[in-house]
Each structure stands twice: as structure tokens, then as C-alpha cells.
Design an enzyme around this catalytic site. Structure first.
Site, short mmCIF file in Angstrom:
data_model
loop_
_atom_site.label_atom_id
_atom_site.label_comp_id
_atom_site.label_asym_id
_atom_site.label_seq_id
_atom_site.Cartn_x
_atom_site.Cartn_y
_atom_site.Cartn_z
N CYS A 47 0.65 -1.20 -0.04
CA CYS A 47 0.04 0.09 -0.10
C CYS A 47 0.84 1.34 0.06
O CYS A 47 1.38 1.47 1.10
CB CYS A 47 -0.63 0.01 1.12
SG CYS A 47 -1.77 1.45 1.48
N CYS A 87 0.02 3.83 2.39
CA CYS A 87 0.38 3.77 3.75
C CYS A 87 1.76 3.88 4.01
O CYS A 87 2.23 4.55 5.01
CB CYS A 87 0.40 2.02 3.89
SG CYS A 87 -1.22 1.49 3.99
#
Length: 316
Positions: free
Chosen positions: A64, A67
Site C-alpha cells: 500500500c 500507507c
């Protein structure tokens, strides 16, 4: 030739990005206020720890990219607050049961725990000031003791002393939203909407649309619009003597709104102005007053929906 040059540039960018991530990750390893947490230590690291300080649980995954953008922001803030809160990182790929328990559907998701319960959350990569504002709702603040003292004084009926305590605390904490809201609320109770408006002007811009702040701001604006308290009974006599005078009827409706037991009558008086002369200046003033009244009331107040329906019927 061009292809080889492009390949070298791509290789350089990849190495640069990897080095940056390595630097960020190593910095977070050295941060004592961040830790990777698994199912077997979740109860201690998150639930028990949240009894003493807020715990931000960052649900993330290695694939991700957002993230990875959020990680340095949380790392920076955790160091800045020096233990005011703790960040627990949950790898959703290896901790699927925890992810399912807390219904994680998008990454990154950050849930804030206090006293063992989720009290707030946000998803995606928010700007740092916005994340900081969310954290500040739950982190103990030096001015909180002064706010509690003011609340105690106000509970004893000493509003002026409560305001004085908050004004003194504001000198050292000029932009603390909780303090400014408390100060404005008590200044409003002391019938000083001008000072309350000035206090609210110190709120950070990113708090403008929060429900509680919108409600208090609407209460202040309504008080400024209504002005000083007047005798509604005397104005009613003027209305009876000149029923078609919209200015007097408007003054009467606004005066009625100032009494806790006469708000319904005030709403009816203002709506009647709109029904009598929808395109008039007085009707527009009545409409704006009613809108501010709606915004100043708690959304859970059963009167709000009823008042809105009455206004809608008068306008159509």
C-alpha cells in the site's frame, strides 16, 4: 542510446525511492513511541496502554503506497508529542483476524483507542495539520486542568470567574480549540456574543466545519443578530396596534427567540412574515434568523425538523 539513458534514470529513481523508504523505516524503528503489534500483544500494547494515553492503531500493508506516505507523518508527530500518544502498527497481511475484527476495508485506516475502545478513526493520507487536530482531541493538554476549573466555577454559578480563568489560560494556549470553545460558550452565557465571536476567530481553519463548532458559532451569530434582550410583551402591543408593520413584527419574533419558553412563538412570528411578504427585506431577515436558529440547536433536538418543515412550506 535513449533507451539506455531512460533505463539509467529509472534505476536511479528506484534506488533513491528505496533509500528514502529505508531511511524512514529505520527512523521509525528508533522511535520509542511506535511499535509493530500482533494479535498476541494487542491487549497489552493497545487496549491496556489506551487507559493511560491515546493509542493510534495504523492498519497498513507493504503493498500500500498511501500507507508508506502516512508512516513518516505519524512518526514525526509521535516524536513531536513525546509520548502524548502511541502508534501501534498492524500489518493487515499477517494479522487478518485483527483486521476483520475491526472491519478494515481500506488502507491505510487509523483507529484511535482510548480506555480500550475505538473513539475515532480516519482513512487515507490526511494532511499533517488535520491529523494533528484529530490527535489533539484525545491527548491530555496543559490547559485541560484550567478548563475543568472553569467548568467547576460555572457550575457554582460564577461565570465571570470561569471566563477569567479561561482568558488567563488562553495566553499560553492561544489556538487550543477546546479552550476557545469553552471560553466562547461561557462568554455567550454572560451575554457577551462579541467577545465569544472573537474567541471563535482563533480556531484553526481546519476545524471550521466540525458540528460542535458550527453549532456554537451559529449560537454566537444568532445572539449578535438578535442584539440585547428586549421586552417582547411591549413589542407585542406594537404589533397589535399596527399588524401590517413588518419591521415591528420582525423585532417581536426575534425578541421571542431570546426566551427559552417562547422559541416556538418566535418561530411562528418569523414564518408569518415570510408568508405575508415573501420577497420583502423583512422576510429575508426572518429566513436568515431562522436558519441560524436551526444551526444553533442540537441536531437531535426534535424541534429542528419541525421548524425546517414549517419554513419550507412558507417558502414554497
Amino acid at each position: 542510446m535513449l533507451q539506455r539513458k531512460a533505463d539509467r534514470v529509472s534505476f536511479f529513481l528506484i534506488r533513491l525511492f528505496s533509500a528514502r523508504l529505508l531511511l524512514e523505516n529505520s527512523a521509525m524503528i528508533e522511535n520509542p513511541f511506535i511499535a509493530s503489534v500482533q494479535s498476541d500483544d494487542f491487549a497489552v500494547e493497545v487496549l491496556q496502554r489506551s487507559d493511560s494515553i491515546p493509542v493510534l492503531v495504523d492498519f497498513w500493508a507493504d503493498w500500500c503506497n498511501p500507507c508508506k506516505m502516512l508512516m513518516p507523518i505519524l512518526d514525526k508527530l509521535a516524536l513531536e508529542y513525546q509520548g502524548g500518544f502511541f502508534v501501534a502498527k498492524i500489518d493487515t497481511e499477517s494479522e487478518k483476524e485483527l483486521s476483520a475484527t475491526y472491519e478494515i476495508r481500506s488502507l491505510p485506516t487509523v483507529k484511535i483507542f482510548r480506555h480500550g475502545q475505538v473513539v475515532d478513526e480516519f482513512m487515507g493520507v490526511l494532511p499533517e495539520p488535520q491529523i494533528k487536530e484529530i490527535i489533539d482531541r484525545y491527548v491530555d493538554h496543559p490547559a485541560d486542568a484550567e478548563i475543568n476549573k472553569a467548568d467547576q466555577l460555572a457550575g457554582e454559578g460564577d461565570i465571570d470567574h470561569a471566563i477569567s480563568v479561561l482568558k488567563n489560560a488562553r495566553v499560553e494556549n492561544p489556538n487550543y480549540p477546546k479552550l476557545l470553545l469553552s471560553l466562547a460558550a461561557y462568554q455567550l452565557k454572560a451575554n457577551d456574543p462579541h467577545s465569544a465571536s472573537e474567541a471563535l476567530s482563533g480556531l484553526p481553519l481546519n476545524t471550521t466545519y466540525e458540528a460542535e463548532i458550527k453549532r456554537i458559532r451559529a449560537q454566537v451569530n444568532l445572539a449578535l443578530r438578535l442584539g440585547t434582550k428586549v421586552d417582547a410583551t411591549m413589542i407585542e402591543k406594537k404589533v397589535n396596534g399596527d399588524p401590517n408593520n413588518l419591521d415591528v413584527r420582525l423585532e417581536w419574533g426575534q425578541a421571542l427567540l431570546q426566551g427559552e419558553d417562547s422559541v416556538d412563538d418566535g418561530v411562528q412570528a418569523l414564518i408569518e412574515i415570510i408568508q405575508r411578504a415573501r420577497e420583502s427585506v423583512q422576510a429575508e431577515e426572518a429566513r436568515e434568523t431562522l436558519v441560524q436558529l436551526f444551526e444553533s440547536l442540537n441536531p437531535a433536538d426534535s424541534r429542528v425538523s419541525s421548524y425546517r418543515r414549517q419554513l419550507a412550506r412558507a417558502l414554497h
